[in-house]
Write a protein that holds these residues in place. Structure first.
Motif, PDB file in Angstrom:
ATOM      1  N   CYS A  99       0.828  -1.209   0.000  1.00 18.53           N
ATOM      2  CA  CYS A  99       0.000   0.000   0.000  1.00 18.53           C
ATOM      3  C   CYS A  99       0.857   1.251   0.000  1.00 18.53           C
ATOM      4  CB  CYS A  99      -0.922   0.020   1.219  1.00 18.53           C
ATOM      5  SG  CYS A  99      -1.964  -1.437   1.369  1.00 18.53           S
ATOM      6  N   GLN A 100       0.290   2.315  -0.525  1.00 23.40           N
ATOM      7  CA  GLN A 100       0.992   3.594  -0.571  1.00 23.40           C
ATOM      8  C   GLN A 100       0.060   4.693  -0.096  1.00 23.40           C
ATOM      9  OE1 GLN A 100       2.173   5.690  -4.417  1.00 23.40           O
ATOM     10  NE2 GLN A 100       4.108   4.749  -3.786  1.00 23.40           N
ATOM     11  N   SER A 101       0.515   5.465   0.866  1.00 22.40           N
ATOM     12  CA  SER A 101      -0.237   6.595   1.392  1.00 22.40           C
ATOM     13  C   SER A 101       0.691   7.790   1.478  1.00 22.40           C
ATOM     14  CB  SER A 101      -0.803   6.272   2.772  1.00 22.40           C
ATOM     15  OG  SER A 101      -1.486   7.377   3.306  1.00 22.40           O
ATOM     16  N   ASN A 102       0.467   8.762   0.614  1.00 21.27           N
ATOM     17  CA  ASN A 102       1.389   9.892   0.485  1.00 21.27           C
ATOM     18  C   ASN A 102       2.780   9.357   0.174  1.00 21.27           C
ATOM     19  OD1 ASN A 102      -0.682  11.779   1.000  1.00 21.27           O
ATOM     20  ND2 ASN A 102      -0.452  11.463   3.211  1.00 21.27           N
ATOM     21  N   ASP A 103       3.748   9.552   1.053  1.00 20.84           N
ATOM     22  CA  ASP A 103       5.103   9.085   0.791  1.00 20.84           C
ATOM     23  C   ASP A 103       5.439   7.830   1.588  1.00 20.84           C
ATOM     24  OD1 ASP A 103       5.599  11.248  -0.918  1.00 20.84           O
ATOM     25  OD2 ASP A 103       6.169  12.535   0.755  1.00 20.84           O
ATOM     26  N   THR A 104       4.436   7.210   2.192  1.00 23.61           N
ATOM     27  CA  THR A 104       4.673   6.051   3.051  1.00 23.61           C
ATOM     28  C   THR A 104       4.211   4.767   2.368  1.00 23.61           C
ATOM     29  OG1 THR A 104       4.319   7.430   5.008  1.00 23.61           O
ATOM     30  CG2 THR A 104       4.211   5.039   5.310  1.00 23.61           C
ATOM     31  N   ASP A 105       5.089   3.763   2.361  1.00 23.10           N
ATOM     32  CA  ASP A 105       4.759   2.440   1.841  1.00 23.10           C
ATOM     33  C   ASP A 105       4.692   1.441   2.981  1.00 23.10           C
ATOM     34  OD1 ASP A 105       4.824   3.545  -0.659  1.00 23.10           O
ATOM     35  OD2 ASP A 105       6.756   2.695  -1.232  1.00 23.10           O
ATOM     36  N   TYR A 106       3.717   0.546   2.934  1.00 17.09           N
ATOM     37  CA  TYR A 106       3.636  -0.519   3.933  1.00 17.09           C
ATOM     38  C   TYR A 106       2.867  -1.691   3.348  1.00 17.09           C
ATOM     39  CZ  TYR A 106      -0.924   1.698   4.738  1.00 17.09           C
ATOM     40  OH  TYR A 106      -2.166   2.248   4.573  1.00 17.09           O
ATOM     41  N   GLU A 107       2.878  -2.810   4.041  1.00 17.99           N
ATOM     42  CA  GLU A 107       2.221  -4.016   3.531  1.00 17.99           C
ATOM     43  C   GLU A 107       1.124  -4.491   4.482  1.00 17.99           C
ATOM     44  OE1 GLU A 107       5.495  -6.692   3.047  1.00 17.99           O
ATOM     45  OE2 GLU A 107       5.895  -6.023   0.986  1.00 17.99           O
ATOM     46  N   ILE A 108       0.106  -5.101   3.892  1.00 16.83           N
ATOM     47  CA  ILE A 108      -1.008  -5.666   4.660  1.00 16.83           C
ATOM     48  C   ILE A 108      -1.198  -7.117   4.233  1.00 16.83           C
ATOM     49  CG2 ILE A 108      -3.468  -5.545   5.187  1.00 16.83           C
ATOM     50  CD1 ILE A 108      -3.401  -2.570   4.600  1.00 16.83           C
ATOM     51  N   ASN A 109      -1.229  -8.010   5.186  1.00 15.38           N
ATOM     52  CA  ASN A 109      -1.566  -9.406   4.932  1.00 15.38           C
ATOM     53  C   ASN A 109      -3.035  -9.634   5.261  1.00 15.38           C
ATOM     54  OD1 ASN A 109       0.791 -10.514   3.952  1.00 15.38           O
ATOM     55  ND2 ASN A 109       1.610 -11.005   5.976  1.00 15.38           N
ATOM     56  N   CYS A 110      -3.754 -10.308   4.375  1.00 14.25           N
ATOM     57  CA  CYS A 110      -5.162 -10.585   4.631  1.00 14.25           C
ATOM     58  C   CYS A 110      -5.515 -12.004   4.184  1.00 14.25           C
ATOM     59  CB  CYS A 110      -6.057  -9.581   3.914  1.00 14.25           C
ATOM     60  SG  CYS A 110      -5.937  -9.641   2.106  1.00 14.25           S
ATOM     61  N   LYS A 111      -6.573 -12.536   4.772  1.00 16.87           N
ATOM     62  CA  LYS A 111      -7.067 -13.855   4.371  1.00 16.87           C
ATOM     63  C   LYS A 111      -8.013 -13.741   3.177  1.00 16.87           C
ATOM     64  CE  LYS A 111      -6.783 -15.420   9.168  1.00 16.87           C
ATOM     65  NZ  LYS A 111      -7.545 -15.791  10.386  1.00 16.87           N
ATOM     66  N   ILE A 112      -8.782 -12.668   3.152  1.00 15.92           N
ATOM     67  CA  ILE A 112      -9.691 -12.417   2.029  1.00 15.92           C
ATOM     68  C   ILE A 112      -9.527 -10.975   1.564  1.00 15.92           C
ATOM     69  CG2 ILE A 112     -12.128 -12.057   1.411  1.00 15.92           C
ATOM     70  CD1 ILE A 112     -12.845 -14.598   2.701  1.00 15.92           C
ATOM     71  N   LEU A 113      -9.490 -10.819   0.252  1.00 11.99           N
ATOM     72  CA  LEU A 113      -9.420  -9.502  -0.370  1.00 11.99           C
ATOM     73  C   LEU A 113     -10.759  -9.220  -1.048  1.00 11.99           C
ATOM     74  CD1 LEU A 113      -7.674  -7.046  -1.347  1.00 11.99           C
ATOM     75  CD2 LEU A 113      -7.121  -8.439  -3.357  1.00 11.99           C
ATOM     76  N   ILE A 114     -11.379  -8.100  -0.687  1.00  8.57           N
ATOM     77  CA  ILE A 114     -12.641  -7.693  -1.310  1.00  8.57           C
ATOM     78  C   ILE A 114     -12.367  -6.488  -2.204  1.00  8.57           C
ATOM     79  CG2 ILE A 114     -14.939  -6.725  -0.911  1.00  8.57           C
ATOM     80  CD1 ILE A 114     -15.090  -8.389   1.633  1.00  8.57           C
ATOM     81  N   ILE A 115     -12.758  -6.617  -3.459  1.00  9.08           N
ATOM     82  CA  ILE A 115     -12.552  -5.547  -4.440  1.00  9.08           C
ATOM     83  C   ILE A 115     -13.855  -4.762  -4.596  1.00  9.08           C
ATOM     84  CG2 ILE A 115     -11.923  -5.013  -6.817  1.00  9.08           C
ATOM     85  CD1 ILE A 115     -10.390  -7.690  -6.880  1.00  9.08           C
TER      86      ILE A 115
END
Length: 377
Positions: A133-149
């Motif tokens: 994920c990217q928010s302004n100038d910050t990058d980070y990661e998210i682990n999930c069991k289900i992804l909803i689009i």
């Protein structure tokens, strides 16, 4: 690294409602909201609100007592409390305020909403998905069991998984016109809005919201021409809110292993009369219900998740796909044919009529209808 049960991409009505439904099952939810804005006035019906136990609150702009379908020669087919079931009473709502209400309810249930945030990459893991994920100038990661689009139409995220978006869309735009007093909604059909229609929503304080939905370009030009002609104005330009909406019915395959698609991204938008808030919320609740069940059963496979599509199709999906054919028929008519149909429906009571009754009456008037709508009868 953030760990969550469900990650939802999209902070509109579908994404928020899916998050609420999952949070009620005591599961963790993160919602990415890139920059969702919806400043449209929307028409919702009393029956839809009651079915979902929804309250419009301070988003209510006006209560509709009458609705008129207007043909090119100004013949009007009027629907009112006198000739329709009162449960179909309409309400005009401020979409932005309604969504803010949903957002507050979602946060109150414990969902985490990350605003101004987008997903830049997705990677399949043993447990589900890792999303950068990217928010302004910050990058980070998210682990999930289900992804909803639930990122709307067109869905950029769906493309990454080779999930086909709805194949057809309409361009819509609407604007506010001051100094006009009206007490009923009007829908206008014919060559003034080719392959579509124009609507007028009466607001308070001598204002109306006028909008258009057509396939193809030129929507703003057609809208400006109609406003000047119908209200005897001489405006040179109008300030509009624009969007693209899906009109080809619900998509056939809104699931993958660990993935569900809902809202406009899944074509959960009425392809004929428009409006997607109620159907998106319905679809989102089914999404949330199935996602929560999958996690609790430790089975996020496509085979488990496919029950989501059945729930949608049984509720409104089959009807929406039929309405695609109704739309194609209605917008293939020329002005003379529309006038003839309008004249034949003048004074008709719709109180005990359903869609099939209306279609049968159409066939009796227009021979073209039997060719276009025969399979629906």
């Amino acid at each position: 690294m953030i760990e969550t049960d469900v990650l939802i991409i999209g902070g509109g009505p579908a994404g928020l409602e899916a998050g609420k439904t999952i949070a009620l099952e005591n599961l963790n939810v993160v919602i990415l909201n890139k920059n969702f804005k919806n400043k449209q006035t929307q028409l919702v019906y009393k029956s839809g609100l009651e079915d979902l136990d929804l309250f419009v609150g301070n988003s209510l702009l006006n209560e509709v007592q009458e609705l008129a379908m207007v043909s090119p020669n100004k013949n009007k087919v009027t629907l009112s409390n006198d000739n329709i079931n009162s449960s179909e009473k309409g309400y005009l709502i401020d979409s932005e305020k309604f969504i803010q209400k949903l957002k507050k309810e979602t946060i109150d249930l414990g969902c985490e909403i990350k605003n101004e945030t987008k997903a830049v990459s997705l990677e399949k893991t043993k447990e589900g998905y890792k999303v950068k994920c990217q928010s302004n100038d910050t990058d980070y990661e998210i682990n999930c069991k289900i992804l909803i689009i639930a990122d709307g139409y067109p869905s950029n995220v769906s493309k990454a998984f080779n999930i086909k978006s709805p194949s057809k869309y309409a361009n819509i735009c609407q604007c506010l016109v001051n100094g006009i007093d009206m007490d009923k909604i009007e829908f206008h059909f014919g060559s003034i809005s080719p392959n579509g229609y124009i609507w007028i929503y009466p607001l308070k304080d001598s204002k109306v919201e006028v909008g258009i939905s057509i396939e193809g370009d030129g929507h703003k030009k057609y809208l400006l021409k109609f406003i000047n002609s119908y209200f005897n104005l001489n405006l040179k330009d109008i300030d509009v809110v624009e969007a693209k909406v899906p009109i080809s019915g619900v998509i056939n395959n809104p699931i993958r292993d660990n993935i569900l698609v809902c809202g406009d991204a899944a074509g959960q938008y009425n392809p004929f009369i428009g409006g997607g808030i109620i159907s998106s919320i319905k679809g989102a609740r089914y999404t949330g219900k199935v996602a929560a069940g999958a996690i609790k059963n430790n089975d996020c496979s496509r085979d488990f998740l496919k029950r989501y599509r059945k729930l949608v199709m049984d509720d409104f999906g089959e009807d929406f796909n039929k309405l695609v054919k109704v739309r194609n028929y209605a917008f293939s008519l020329n002005d003379k044919e529309i006038d003839s149909i309008a004249i034949s429906f003048e004074g008709v009571s719709f109180y005990n009529m359903n869609l099939l009754d209306v279609l049968k009456r159409l066939v009796s008037i227009s021979p073209k209808a039997i060719l276009k709508l025969g399979k629906l009868l």
